[in-house]
Write a protein that holds these residues in place. Structure first.
Motif, PDB file in Angstrom:
ATOM      1  N   ASN A  35       2.763   9.323 -12.267  1.00 41.92           N
ATOM      2  CA  ASN A  35       3.178   7.974 -11.875  1.00 41.92           C
ATOM      3  C   ASN A  35       4.412   7.596 -12.672  1.00 41.92           C
ATOM      4  OD1 ASN A  35       1.855   4.608 -12.246  1.00 41.92           O
ATOM      5  ND2 ASN A  35       3.093   5.416 -10.596  1.00 41.92           N
ATOM      6  N   TYR A 141      -1.399   0.991 -12.505  1.00 39.49           N
ATOM      7  CA  TYR A 141      -0.676   1.939 -11.650  1.00 39.49           C
ATOM      8  C   TYR A 141       0.581   1.227 -11.187  1.00 39.49           C
ATOM      9  CZ  TYR A 141       0.629   5.299  -8.096  1.00 39.49           C
ATOM     10  OH  TYR A 141       1.331   6.231  -7.375  1.00 39.49           O
ATOM     11  N   ASP A 167       2.782   7.335  -3.382  1.00 40.97           N
ATOM     12  CA  ASP A 167       1.755   6.358  -3.755  1.00 40.97           C
ATOM     13  C   ASP A 167       0.500   6.521  -2.910  1.00 40.97           C
ATOM     14  OD1 ASP A 167       3.111   5.205  -5.873  1.00 40.97           O
ATOM     15  OD2 ASP A 167       4.118   3.734  -4.613  1.00 40.97           O
TER      16      ASP A 167
END
Length: 327
Positions: A35, A141, A167
């Motif tokens: 991420n 996130y 994502d």
């Protein structure tokens, strides 16, 4: 990042208008995803997620994950988003926590994950950051469209549609709905491919994305969703050379780039609250009077949630391509 389909028995789980193909063999153990360039491990499947903003919230809804959410944060300027959302029923049956995200909001619902992004809730100026949440024991996130690219606070580390697919696949892995995520990615890719045929062989118009701002316009550089929406629909973003996502420019640059079409973001920005008022401002703005967009009244609008990273992006490409092809 491409997540392979898991060859496993699938359990169909119904939830709030969405049917989720959930991998029954995935278990509840830790998973690690990349991420914003960092390896992040989530110890368990989150069950009290707080999302910030409409596009981010719709990513959860599209994956059928409303039941994994403690609630969402959307400010009052985004009413058009909710009213036009394909997931309007999920917004209405879900819990609207606040107009503005904060530590108090997420702690108040015992959040076990915050899904937001830089300038999509996270900001050093407010003290609401992933690091601050980490100190509270709350994982986060970050929306990939909002990842910082290493140049100050500029954002964007990959093309916008790649960010969307990244994502979806990351969330699929975190929430053990990888098959559903891959299904969405493939359907979006097909929808975009079909939309691209509408402008095949036709001249590509120069498009100015107008979000807001009268003293200085707020627009999209090459790393925000409008870049790929415009390009895949058959146009060229006049600020596609800027290595940033959503950013402020000056009117002199807009005039110099002489747009053929203006794509207007439909949301209340505090100055001109409707697309019609934004169009009226642009038509009355003297330096733009000779631009093809103004002279030919080539204006098109899409809701905010259709133009930030989210599951409405493919339909936005299709709608804008249809508009451009009618010229």
């Amino acid at each position: 990042m491409r997540t392979a389909l898991v060859a496993a028995a699938l359990l169909l789980v119904s939830g709030c208008g969405a049917t989720v193909a959930q991998d029954t063999t995935s278990g509840e153990g830790p998973v690690t995803v990349t991420n914003c360039g960092q390896q992040v491990t989530y110890d368990r499947v989150p069950s009290k997620v707080v999302t910030n903003d409409t596009g981010i919230t719709e990513l959860m809804f599209a994956l059928g994950l409303k039941d994994r959410m403690a609630g969402y944060v959307v400010n009052g300027l985004k009413t058009v988003d909710v009213q036009t959302s394909p997931w309007k029923a999920d917004f209405e049956s879900g819990k609207h926590l606040s107009d503005k995200i904060s530590k108090e909001v997420v702690q108040g619902v015992n959040a076990d994950l915050v899904f937001a992004g830089w300038n999509y809730g996270f900001s050093e100026s407010t003290g609401f950051t992933p690091e601050a949440l980490k100190q509270l024991g709350i994982p986060s996130y970050l929306l990939t469209e909002a990842c910082r690219n290493g140049v100050g606070k500029q954002r964007g580390i990959m093309p916008a549609l790649d960010a969307l697919y990244t994502d979806l696949r990351n969330l699929g892995k975190i929430f053990r709905v990888e098959a559903k995520a891959e299904e969405l990615v493939k359907s979006y890719q097909q929808q975009i491919e079909n939309a691209g045929k509408l402008m095949a062989g036709k001249p590509r118009p120069k498009v100015f994305l107008y979000d807001s701002g009268q003293d200085q316009p707020f627009t999209s550089g090459k790393n925000a969703a409008p870049q790929d929406i415009i390009a895949r629909a058959g146009g060229d973003n006049v600020f596609g050379d800027l290595n940033d996502s959503w950013t402020t420019v000056n009117w002199e640059a807009v005039v110099q780039r002489n747009p053929d079409v203006v794509l207007i973001v439909d949301y209340a920005d505090g100055e001109a609250n409707t697309p019609q008022e934004k169009q009226k401002f642009l038509e009355g703005f003297a330096p733009l009077q000779n631009s093809p967009a103004v002279k030919n009244k080539r204006f098109y609008s899409l809701p905010y949630a259709a133009l930030v990273e989210g599951p409405r992006n493919p339909a936005s490409i299709e709608a804008f391509a249809k508009y451009l092809s009618q010229a």
